[in-house]
Design a protein around this motif. Structure first.
Motif, PDB file in Angstrom:
ATOM      1  N   GLU A   1       0.831  -1.202   0.000  1.00  0.00           N
ATOM      2  CA  GLU A   1       0.000   0.000   0.000  1.00  0.00           C
ATOM      3  C   GLU A   1       0.870   1.259   0.000  1.00  0.00           C
ATOM      4  O   GLU A   1       0.608   2.215  -0.747  1.00  0.00           O
ATOM      5  CB  GLU A   1      -0.920  -0.007   1.216  1.00  0.00           C
ATOM      6  CG  GLU A   1      -2.020  -1.056   1.156  1.00  0.00           C
ATOM      7  CD  GLU A   1      -2.862  -1.085   2.414  1.00  0.00           C
ATOM      8  OE1 GLU A   1      -2.525  -0.346   3.373  1.00  0.00           O
ATOM      9  OE2 GLU A   1      -3.855  -1.842   2.452  1.00  0.00           O
TER      10      GLU A   1
ATOM     11  N   ALA B   1       1.277   3.938  -3.108  1.00  0.00           N
ATOM     12  CA  ALA B   1       0.925   5.330  -2.811  1.00  0.00           C
ATOM     13  C   ALA B   1       2.100   6.259  -3.116  1.00  0.00           C
ATOM     14  O   ALA B   1       1.911   7.372  -3.641  1.00  0.00           O
ATOM     15  CB  ALA B   1       0.500   5.464  -1.353  1.00  0.00           C
TER      16      ALA B   1
ATOM     17  N   ILE C   1       2.364   6.737  -6.996  1.00  0.00           N
ATOM     18  CA  ILE C   1       1.314   7.612  -7.506  1.00  0.00           C
ATOM     19  C   ILE C   1       1.555   9.052  -7.074  1.00  0.00           C
ATOM     20  O   ILE C   1       1.386   9.993  -7.856  1.00  0.00           O
ATOM     21  CB  ILE C   1      -0.065   7.106  -7.041  1.00  0.00           C
ATOM     22  CG1 ILE C   1      -0.398   5.774  -7.749  1.00  0.00           C
ATOM     23  CG2 ILE C   1      -1.153   8.152  -7.301  1.00  0.00           C
ATOM     24  CD1 ILE C   1      -1.680   5.121  -7.276  1.00  0.00           C
ATOM     25  N   ASP C   2       1.986   9.223  -5.833  1.00  0.00           N
ATOM     26  CA  ASP C   2       2.247  10.568  -5.324  1.00  0.00           C
ATOM     27  C   ASP C   2       3.369  11.244  -6.113  1.00  0.00           C
ATOM     28  O   ASP C   2       3.253  12.416  -6.510  1.00  0.00           O
ATOM     29  CB  ASP C   2       2.626  10.489  -3.847  1.00  0.00           C
ATOM     30  CG  ASP C   2       2.847  11.858  -3.234  1.00  0.00           C
ATOM     31  OD1 ASP C   2       1.860  12.582  -3.025  1.00  0.00           O
ATOM     32  OD2 ASP C   2       4.019  12.206  -2.967  1.00  0.00           O
TER      33      ASP C   2
ATOM     34  N   GLU D   1      -2.999  -3.935  -6.153  1.00  0.00           N
ATOM     35  CA  GLU D   1      -3.003  -2.721  -5.335  1.00  0.00           C
ATOM     36  C   GLU D   1      -2.822  -1.480  -6.210  1.00  0.00           C
ATOM     37  O   GLU D   1      -3.477  -0.448  -5.982  1.00  0.00           O
ATOM     38  CB  GLU D   1      -1.902  -2.788  -4.280  1.00  0.00           C
ATOM     39  CG  GLU D   1      -1.841  -1.582  -3.345  1.00  0.00           C
ATOM     40  CD  GLU D   1      -3.106  -1.397  -2.528  1.00  0.00           C
ATOM     41  OE1 GLU D   1      -3.356  -0.248  -2.092  1.00  0.00           O
ATOM     42  OE2 GLU D   1      -3.847  -2.383  -2.305  1.00  0.00           O
TER      43      GLU D   1
ATOM     44  N   ARG E   1      -6.191  -0.884  -7.743  1.00  0.00           N
ATOM     45  CA  ARG E   1      -7.143  -0.336  -6.780  1.00  0.00           C
ATOM     46  C   ARG E   1      -6.897   1.148  -6.560  1.00  0.00           C
ATOM     47  O   ARG E   1      -7.837   1.951  -6.604  1.00  0.00           O
ATOM     48  CB  ARG E   1      -7.036  -1.092  -5.455  1.00  0.00           C
ATOM     49  CG  ARG E   1      -8.064  -0.670  -4.412  1.00  0.00           C
ATOM     50  CD  ARG E   1      -7.826  -1.332  -3.079  1.00  0.00           C
ATOM     51  NE  ARG E   1      -6.626  -0.827  -2.430  1.00  0.00           N
ATOM     52  CZ  ARG E   1      -6.561   0.323  -1.764  1.00  0.00           C
ATOM     53  NH1 ARG E   1      -7.641   1.113  -1.677  1.00  0.00           N
ATOM     54  NH2 ARG E   1      -5.446   0.714  -1.190  1.00  0.00           N
ATOM     55  N   GLN E   2      -5.640   1.529  -6.336  1.00  0.00           N
ATOM     56  CA  GLN E   2      -5.356   2.935  -6.055  1.00  0.00           C
ATOM     57  C   GLN E   2      -5.510   3.811  -7.300  1.00  0.00           C
ATOM     58  O   GLN E   2      -5.925   4.970  -7.197  1.00  0.00           O
ATOM     59  CB  GLN E   2      -3.956   3.076  -5.454  1.00  0.00           C
ATOM     60  CG  GLN E   2      -3.831   2.494  -4.039  1.00  0.00           C
ATOM     61  CD  GLN E   2      -2.606   3.004  -3.296  1.00  0.00           C
ATOM     62  OE1 GLN E   2      -2.169   4.138  -3.492  1.00  0.00           O
ATOM     63  NE2 GLN E   2      -2.053   2.165  -2.425  1.00  0.00           N
TER      64      GLN E   2
ATOM     65  N   ALA F   1      -9.173   4.432  -7.707  1.00  0.00           N
ATOM     66  CA  ALA F   1      -9.622   5.428  -6.733  1.00  0.00           C
ATOM     67  C   ALA F   1      -9.232   6.836  -7.204  1.00  0.00           C
ATOM     68  O   ALA F   1     -10.008   7.789  -7.051  1.00  0.00           O
ATOM     69  CB  ALA F   1      -9.020   5.134  -5.360  1.00  0.00           C
ATOM     70  N   LEU F   2      -8.049   6.956  -7.796  1.00  0.00           N
ATOM     71  CA  LEU F   2      -7.626   8.246  -8.320  1.00  0.00           C
ATOM     72  C   LEU F   2      -8.498   8.678  -9.495  1.00  0.00           C
ATOM     73  O   LEU F   2      -8.809   9.868  -9.644  1.00  0.00           O
ATOM     74  CB  LEU F   2      -6.154   8.181  -8.743  1.00  0.00           C
ATOM     75  CG  LEU F   2      -5.500   9.495  -9.165  1.00  0.00           C
ATOM     76  CD1 LEU F   2      -5.492  10.496  -8.003  1.00  0.00           C
ATOM     77  CD2 LEU F   2      -4.084   9.261  -9.681  1.00  0.00           C
TER      78      LEU F   2
END
Length: 447
Positions: free
Chosen positions: A171, A175, A178-179, A238, A241-242, A245-246
């Motif tokens: 996770e 993250a 992506i960040d 994962e 999924r992220q 969500a974005l």
């Protein structure tokens, strides 16, 4: 994207289906042988992907810039630029190493007007400079062009295993990627003014996972664990999924892809079939089947293996292996090389093909490796095999195997016939006049 592996010499082959282009004419030796789908990733009007990697280090090393991608015509012919590479830290996070040259080159270096995509010079304090800013300008100028950050590669897959070990680490790893790369939150470093929240937002709309390889057989420095293949599936899920969500947050679409091995044993050891459900597409390395580590010359990117030698690596064999392993055909993008592999001290039998060699040839891209752009201009006899989709150059001492526009067109026809997802070039600076890119684009067009 380029992994060398030891290959045993192969003997006793027959030279067939070859056209030799020589100074006085042409010789011909004739014989004939012969789940869930995420669709947000841009494709051509024909539904096929035209991908090409941009090696960011070759801006500094070879002077090849994003402006060259535009000026050569490549930007208008590819659907997605794959940026190599984003790194994974020892702690298992996406990061930019402050001790390396990468921060300066990709987002701190101020470009002069003549170097810039839009002809405008950078200012000292703008929040994004470097080649990432040039890519942003190129994408604004070419709205059909998408861009992915590719994570890993042969030399920088060292800490992938550590990043994906636990649910918590996966996770946090996803993250962080992506960040950094999608949201564009670049660190300020080395006393330069560039960076900050959202500084590189919108440069990338995709993430490519180039872990070489989750089942081992990669770089000797790689950290490895027995559960890497399972954890690769979990981290891909994962990422999906992220990113989903974005998408809900921004209303934009984000692509997720993976770069896959071409070796049957590595494929079986590295990838669980369920992983393919979560990606938009996957590329397979249709090259590096052999090289100067073998003492016998052979083609490193042939489309088909010779008749009677079906175990000889080929693009077709790699495709069959992945399809048999569960990858849907329309998600499979076949890679082809912008570089050749070369041997020296090559015996003359068979015009140097399948012949003994004394060692590696001199290349400008490392031992026994040179670009299509350089090989195109070398002297020597040139040979085209229309049966197996292979090409070579022989000058009486050195023997080089590489792809030409004619070979790329054969591979495009193959992709369409087999209903695959498209073609991919490694990499753009090796094709400075976009001749291979043009052949890729035109070969995938509908008749």
């Amino acid at each position: 994207m380029s992994a060398q592996r030891q290959t045993a010499p192969r003997k006793g082959r027959v030279l067939i289906g070859v056209v030799a282009a020589v100074a006085l004419g042409t010789l011909f030796f004739g014989a004939f042988t012969r789940v869930v789908d995420y669709t947000g990733s841009p494709v051509g009007e024909d539904g096929l992907r035209r991908l090409a990697y941009f090696a960011d280090w070759n801006t500094a090393n070879r002077g090849y810039s994003i402006k060259d991608v535009r000026d050569s015509g490549a930007a208008d012919r590819i659907t997605r630029l794959m940026w190599a590479f984003g790194e994974v830290s020892e702690e298992g996070r996406c990061f930019i190493d402050p001790e390396a040259d990468q921060p300066w080159e990709i987002y701190q270096r101020r470009y002069e007007a003549g170097e810039s995509v839009d002809g405008e010079a950078d200012t000292y304090e703008q929040e994004l400079a470097g080649s990432l800013n040039q890519l942003r300008k190129l994408r604004e100028e070419t709205p059909s062009l998408a861009a992915s950050i590719s994570l890993g590669g042969w030399n920088t897959s060292t800490y992938f295993s550590r990043a994906v070990r636990t649910e918590e680490s996966r996770e946090e790893f996803v993250a962080s990627c992506i960040d950094l790369w999608i949201r564009g939150n670049l660190p300020r470093m080395n006393d330069e003014p560039q960076g900050g929240q959202g500084a590189a937002a919108g440069v990338f709309d995709g993430i490519d996972l180039d872990w070489e390889w989750p089942g081992g057989s990669g770089h000797p420095d790689n950290v490895e664990h027995p559960d890497d293949p399972r954890n690769f599936t979990l981290v891909v899920q994962e990422f999906r999924r992220q990113l989903d969500a974005l998408e809900e947050e921004t209303g934009e679409e984000y692509a997720l892809s993976a770069s896959l091995a071409n070796d049957a044993e590595i494929i079986e050891a590295s990838y669980e079939p369920e992983v393919f459900a979560s990606i938009d597409f996957a590329t397979v390395q249709g090259y590096d089947f052999t090289g100067s580590w073998s003492r016998t010359t052979d083609h490193h990117s042939q489309l088909y293996a010779p008749t009677g030698d079906d175990d000889d690596p080929s693009s077709d064999r790699a495709v069959r292996q992945l399809l048999g392993h569960g990858l849907p055909a329309d998600k499979l993008v076949l890679g082809f090389p912008g570089f050749g592999r070369g041997w020296s001290g090559v015996s003359p039998e068979g015009f140097g093909r399948y012949a003994p060699a004394q060692g590696p040839a001199e290349g400008d891209y490392g031992e026994a490796t040179d670009s299509y752009g350089d090989l195109r201009d070398r002297p020597g006899q040139r040979f085209f095999d229309p049966v197996h989709g292979a090409y070579w150059l022989y000058d009486g001492d050195e023997w080089w195997t590489y792809d030409t526009p004619k070979i790329v067109r054969m591979k495009g026809e193959y992709v369409r016939r087999e209903e695959l997802g498209g073609l991919m070039l490694w990499n753009l600076d090796m094709d400075p006049d976009a001749e291979l890119v043009e052949a890729m684009d035109e070969s995938l067009e509908e008749d």
